[in-house]
Write an enzyme that holds these catalytic residues in place. Structure first.
Site, PDB file in Angstrom:
ATOM      1  N   PHE A 173       0.809  -1.217   0.000  1.00 10.85           N
ATOM      2  CA  PHE A 173       0.000   0.000   0.000  1.00 10.85           C
ATOM      3  C   PHE A 173       0.843   1.269   0.000  1.00 10.85           C
ATOM      4  O   PHE A 173       0.371   2.334  -0.375  1.00 10.85           O
ATOM      5  CB  PHE A 173      -0.946   0.017   1.223  1.00 10.85           C
ATOM      6  CG  PHE A 173      -0.272   0.434   2.512  1.00 10.85           C
ATOM      7  CD1 PHE A 173      -0.086   1.777   2.816  1.00 10.85           C
ATOM      8  CD2 PHE A 173       0.207  -0.503   3.419  1.00 10.85           C
ATOM      9  CE1 PHE A 173       0.554   2.171   3.999  1.00 10.85           C
ATOM     10  CE2 PHE A 173       0.837  -0.121   4.593  1.00 10.85           C
ATOM     11  CZ  PHE A 173       1.018   1.225   4.877  1.00 10.85           C
ATOM     12  N   LYS A 197      -1.204  -6.885  -9.285  1.00 18.26           N
ATOM     13  CA  LYS A 197      -2.146  -7.031  -8.155  1.00 18.26           C
ATOM     14  C   LYS A 197      -1.722  -6.001  -7.119  1.00 18.26           C
ATOM     15  O   LYS A 197      -0.863  -6.255  -6.278  1.00 18.26           O
ATOM     16  CB  LYS A 197      -2.057  -8.451  -7.597  1.00 18.26           C
ATOM     17  CG  LYS A 197      -3.314  -8.970  -6.899  1.00 18.26           C
ATOM     18  CD  LYS A 197      -3.781  -8.137  -5.731  1.00 18.26           C
ATOM     19  CE  LYS A 197      -2.965  -8.345  -4.477  1.00 18.26           C
ATOM     20  NZ  LYS A 197      -3.357  -7.365  -3.409  1.00 18.26           N
ATOM     21  N   GLU A 200      -4.970  -3.770  -1.935  1.00 20.20           N
ATOM     22  CA  GLU A 200      -6.418  -3.518  -1.904  1.00 20.20           C
ATOM     23  C   GLU A 200      -6.757  -2.282  -1.071  1.00 20.20           C
ATOM     24  O   GLU A 200      -7.890  -1.818  -1.064  1.00 20.20           O
ATOM     25  CB  GLU A 200      -7.168  -4.757  -1.376  1.00 20.20           C
ATOM     26  CG  GLU A 200      -6.852  -5.154   0.063  1.00 20.20           C
ATOM     27  CD  GLU A 200      -5.594  -6.016   0.224  1.00 20.20           C
ATOM     28  OE1 GLU A 200      -4.610  -5.813  -0.522  1.00 20.20           O
ATOM     29  OE2 GLU A 200      -5.586  -6.877   1.124  1.00 20.20           O
ATOM     30  N   SER A 250       5.475  -7.023   3.284  1.00 22.69           N
ATOM     31  CA  SER A 250       6.087  -7.340   4.577  1.00 22.69           C
ATOM     32  C   SER A 250       6.891  -8.642   4.467  1.00 22.69           C
ATOM     33  O   SER A 250       6.644  -9.473   3.585  1.00 22.69           O
ATOM     34  CB  SER A 250       4.997  -7.465   5.636  1.00 22.69           C
ATOM     35  OG  SER A 250       4.060  -8.436   5.213  1.00 22.69           O
ATOM     36  N   CYS A 305       9.428   1.913   3.250  1.00 18.87           N
ATOM     37  CA  CYS A 305      10.346   0.799   3.533  1.00 18.87           C
ATOM     38  C   CYS A 305      11.761   1.320   3.748  1.00 18.87           C
ATOM     39  O   CYS A 305      12.613   0.614   4.260  1.00 18.87           O
ATOM     40  CB  CYS A 305      10.335  -0.191   2.390  1.00 18.87           C
ATOM     41  SG  CYS A 305      10.898   0.540   0.865  1.00 18.87           S
ATOM     42  N   GLU A 405       9.098  -4.197  12.945  1.00 25.63           N
ATOM     43  CA  GLU A 405       8.881  -3.120  11.984  1.00 25.63           C
ATOM     44  C   GLU A 405       7.547  -2.464  12.314  1.00 25.63           C
ATOM     45  O   GLU A 405       6.492  -3.063  12.130  1.00 25.63           O
ATOM     46  CB  GLU A 405       8.848  -3.661  10.549  1.00 25.63           C
ATOM     47  CG  GLU A 405       8.683  -2.551   9.531  1.00 25.63           C
ATOM     48  CD  GLU A 405       8.507  -3.041   8.104  1.00 25.63           C
ATOM     49  OE1 GLU A 405       7.947  -4.130   7.895  1.00 25.63           O
ATOM     50  OE2 GLU A 405       8.923  -2.311   7.186  1.00 25.63           O
TER      51      GLU A 405
HETATM   52  P1  NAD Z   1       1.618  -6.630   2.996  1.00 30.25           P
HETATM   53  O1  NAD Z   1       2.659  -7.673   3.088  1.00 30.25           O
HETATM   54  O2  NAD Z   1       0.493  -6.669   3.981  1.00 30.25           O
HETATM   55  O3  NAD Z   1       0.922  -6.660   1.540  1.00 30.25           O
HETATM   56  C1  NAD Z   1       1.682  -6.693   0.355  1.00 30.25           C
HETATM   57  C2  NAD Z   1       0.878  -7.402  -0.725  1.00 30.25           C
HETATM   58  O4  NAD Z   1       0.621  -8.757  -0.309  1.00 30.25           O
HETATM   59  C3  NAD Z   1      -0.479  -6.757  -0.977  1.00 30.25           C
HETATM   60  O5  NAD Z   1      -0.741  -6.756  -2.365  1.00 30.25           O
HETATM   61  C4  NAD Z   1      -1.448  -7.671  -0.220  1.00 30.25           C
HETATM   62  O6  NAD Z   1      -2.725  -7.717  -0.809  1.00 30.25           O
HETATM   63  C5  NAD Z   1      -0.773  -9.028  -0.314  1.00 30.25           C
HETATM   64  N1  NAD Z   1      -1.070  -9.893   0.839  1.00 30.25           N
HETATM   65  C6  NAD Z   1      -1.391  -9.490   2.099  1.00 30.25           C
HETATM   66  N2  NAD Z   1      -1.579 -10.573   2.882  1.00 30.25           N
HETATM   67  C7  NAD Z   1      -1.351 -11.661   2.122  1.00 30.25           C
HETATM   68  C8  NAD Z   1      -1.386 -13.069   2.371  1.00 30.25           C
HETATM   69  N3  NAD Z   1      -1.675 -13.562   3.582  1.00 30.25           N
HETATM   70  N4  NAD Z   1      -1.090 -13.905   1.364  1.00 30.25           N
HETATM   71  C9  NAD Z   1      -0.784 -13.431   0.145  1.00 30.25           C
HETATM   72  N5  NAD Z   1      -0.743 -12.105  -0.153  1.00 30.25           N
HETATM   73  C10 NAD Z   1      -1.019 -11.232   0.821  1.00 30.25           C
HETATM   74  O7  NAD Z   1       2.368  -5.213   3.027  1.00 30.25           O
HETATM   75  P2  NAD Z   1       1.725  -3.779   3.154  1.00 30.25           P
HETATM   76  O8  NAD Z   1       1.207  -3.599   4.535  1.00 30.25           O
HETATM   77  O9  NAD Z   1       0.826  -3.509   2.005  1.00 30.25           O
HETATM   78  O10 NAD Z   1       3.031  -2.869   2.921  1.00 30.25           O
HETATM   79  C11 NAD Z   1       3.935  -2.566   3.942  1.00 30.25           C
HETATM   80  C12 NAD Z   1       5.094  -3.525   3.953  1.00 30.25           C
HETATM   81  O11 NAD Z   1       5.759  -3.532   2.700  1.00 30.25           O
HETATM   82  C13 NAD Z   1       6.166  -3.139   4.958  1.00 30.25           C
HETATM   83  O12 NAD Z   1       6.617  -4.301   5.602  1.00 30.25           O
HETATM   84  C14 NAD Z   1       7.255  -2.516   4.116  1.00 30.25           C
HETATM   85  O13 NAD Z   1       8.545  -2.558   4.670  1.00 30.25           O
HETATM   86  C15 NAD Z   1       7.168  -3.362   2.897  1.00 30.25           C
HETATM   87  N6  NAD Z   1       7.770  -2.699   1.755  1.00 30.25           N
HETATM   88  C16 NAD Z   1       8.998  -3.131   1.362  1.00 30.25           C
HETATM   89  C17 NAD Z   1       9.624  -2.508   0.303  1.00 30.25           C
HETATM   90  C18 NAD Z   1      10.974  -2.955  -0.154  1.00 30.25           C
HETATM   91  O14 NAD Z   1      11.431  -2.459  -1.164  1.00 30.25           O
HETATM   92  N7  NAD Z   1      11.650  -3.859   0.507  1.00 30.25           N
HETATM   93  C19 NAD Z   1       8.994  -1.446  -0.368  1.00 30.25           C
HETATM   94  C20 NAD Z   1       7.737  -1.046   0.062  1.00 30.25           C
HETATM   95  C21 NAD Z   1       7.135  -1.676   1.130  1.00 30.25           C
END
Ligand code: NAD
Length: 520
Positions: A173, A197, A200, A250, A305, A405
């Site tokens: 997000f 994808k 959401e 994450s 991030c 985090e």
């Molecule tokens: P998230 O892991 O909750 O979601 C990321 C994606 O995974 C979304 O599209 C979500 O719909 C999907 N998802 C969520 N739960 C899932 C599941 N159980 N099974 C399969 N898919 C699932 O992350 P977020 O809260 O949207 O974003 C924040 C996180 O992203 C932080 O941990 C941040 O550090 C990380 N991030 C990392 C980078 C990087 O370059 N390393 C960059 C941006 C964000």
């Protein structure tokens, strides 16, 4: 161009309904085969305006059949696209670049409306995404192979790189425009078709991009958007026609995506979470360091991030540095991102509550709350998901505010006596996304860049996000897979190498010889 899938575009330049203050939630649909696609699951999720707490949209959540439709469309479109000349492909990429540049303010407004980050920050992320599009405009050069004439008698060898097919891109997000753009411009320019994808929680920016691609003349099916949750992610990970997965999110989900995607033979790059340390040496310019700590700790409400969440202060400069940070924090204005504030709300009420619970956990564990942001004065609506910047001192490595985090505007100061202690602390972290060192000592900085186990390092630069022509990615639990995003590594990820050994028939090549071919 007609009215968009979630009504964000309409005529060029028209503001989206939610930006006009419409209260009825907008239906946000998928984008498949060049058009809006309602989907079959019947499931939808609420999308909020975090600055008001109101539900602004209802996003479709894909089921298996929706993912199948997107992948089938992408697979079919890929067959023509891979055979389309580089020159014709580049015309479309250049046109997309122009459109995105012309309409970046509109896109920034869409981001602010669903993510909450302030408009200038939203514009900044579009600009960083645009840089990847510009990098992808150089694809003819990037795809050039090598040629060696006469490697054996009248035998030549050359290398080519070919697209993979259907590429899945699953994004978080916090950067609804920039993170998808780390991948799809390169994938498409290299001849692939994509299924994106997005999160959401703020899905509309990707639909806006889909419309820009259509306007730029990209053939239908090459850029598809499926919205959804775990159901759609699993369907993409298991689909036999999906050849690669680029994931950002994450760490636990990144690990899961990497393991499940590679188990079915896909190429996977899965970028995970972070805990970024900024080390301040005693000789650093403390004003510059204080500015940097505030900007990198609280920009985008800490939902980056590459945000700095741990400030590791070496020697006896912690007290004056904290005083300077506190002074600066007192000037920050938290509020609605459309009103010229410094920091916006958090993404959801649940996330705000979770971050606030970490603040309490820090106090309970014995850290000193220098500034507690839980009762904020805001320039915004009462229902917004507000939490003002929080600063902790005397944090230790066993406290949950350090080990986890938090992904919010919480900055922790850890005091250490020496450079070696600081380095050991940073290297003991399971994460290795970004880090920075603040010092005027070139030798110390050079030593840090060499010894620190982190993928992206800033020297007096707090958020060292690489330019598009370098690659973005962390080490350890911040990245699963071996390929970073964009730059040359991105081009390699979205293409496969092939080496051709060639000769044209010549009588000198005749005769039987069952030995292994050698160069002669
Ligand atoms: P998230 O892991 O909750 O979601 C990321 C994606 O995974 C979304 O599209 C979500 O719909 C999907 N998802 C969520 N739960 C899932 C599941 N159980 N099974 C399969 N898919 C699932 O992350 P977020 O809260 O949207 O974003 C924040 C996180 O992203 C932080 O941990 C941040 O550090 C990380 N991030 C990392 C980078 C990087 O370059 N390393 C960059 C941006 C964000």
């Amino acid at each position: 161009m007609g009215t968009g899938p979630q009504g964000v575009s309409g005529a060029v330049g028209a503001p989206c309904p939610r930006l006009r203050g419409m209260t009825e939630p907008t239906q946000i649909n998928h984008w498949i085969d060049g058009k809006s696609y309602e989907g079959h699951s019947g499931r939808r999720a609420d999308v909020f305006n975090p600055a008001t707490g109101e539900v602004s949209g209802r996003v479709a959540l894909a089921d298996q059949s929706d993912v199948d439709a997107a992948v089938a469309s992408a697979k079919e479109a890929f067959e023509d696209w891979r055979g389309t000349s580089l020159a014709k492909r580049m015309l479309v990429i250049f046109r997309f670049r122009e459109l995105l540049n012309e309409r970046k303010e509109e896109m920034a407004a869409i981001i602010t409306a669903e993510h909450g980050k302030v408009l200038s920050d939203a514009l900044g992320e579009v600009t960083r995404g645009l840089e990847v599009v510009e990098f992808a405009c150089g694809m003819p050069h990037l795809l050039k192979g090598g040629f060696s004439e006469g490697v054996s008698t009248k035998v030549d060898v050359y290398s080519i790189r070919q697209p993979l097919g259907v590429a899945a891109i699953i994004t978080p997000f916090n950067f609804p425009a920039m993170v998808p753009m780390w991948f799809f411009p390169i994938a498409i320019a290299a001849g692939n078709a994509v299924v994106v994808k997005p999160s959401e929680k703020d899905p509309s920016a990707t639909n806006f991009v889909a419309e820009l691609w259509a306007e730029a003349g990209l053939p239908a099916g090459l850029f598809n958007v499926v919205h959804g949750d775990k159901v759609s992610v699993d369907a993409l990970l298991d689909h036999e026609d999906v050849k690669s997965v680029s994931f950002v999110g994450s760490t636990p989900i990144a690990k899961y995506v990497y393991e499940r995607g590679t188990a079915s033979g896909k190429r996977v790059q899965a970028l995970g979470g972070a805990k970024n340390h900024m080390v301040v040496l005693p000789d650093a310019d403390l004003d510059l360091a204080a500015d940097a700590a505030v900007n990198a700790g609280f920009g985008s409400a800490g939902e980056r991030c590459m945000a700095v969440s741990a400030l590791v202060v070496v020697g006896d400069v912690a007290d004056p540095l904290i005083a300077k940070i506190k002074e600066r924090m007192a000037t920050l204005k938290t509020g609605d991102g459309r009103r010229g504030c410094d920091m916006g709300p958090l993404i959801t009420g649940a996330h705000r509550d979770k971050v606030a619970s970490y603040v309490q956990a820090g106090i309970d564990a014995g850290a000193t709350a220098v500034v507690d942001g839980r009762d904020p004065q805001v320039d915004g609506a009462d229902g917004g998901f507000w939490l003002a910047p929080t600063l902790f001192d005397n944090v230790t490595t066993d406290m949950s505010i350090y080990t986890e985090e938090i992904f919010g505007p919480v900055l922790s100061v850890l005091r250490v006596p020496t450079y070696d202690d600081a380095l050991a602390l940073v290297n003991a972290s399971p994460y290795g996304n970004g880090t920075a060192i603040f010092t005027n000592d070139g030798g110390a900085a050079r030593r840090y860049q060499n010894e620190v186990e982190v993928g992206m390092v800033g020297i007096n630069v707090p958020v060292p996000v690489p330019m598009a022509y370098y690659s973005f990615g962390g080490w350890k639990a911040s990245l699963f897979g071996d390929t970073h995003a964009h730059g040359v590594e991105g081009v390699h990820f979205f293409t496969r190498g092939k080496v051709v050994t060639s000769r044209w028939l010549d009588p000198s090549h005749g005769g039987l010889n069952l030995g292994f071919p050698t160069n002669a």
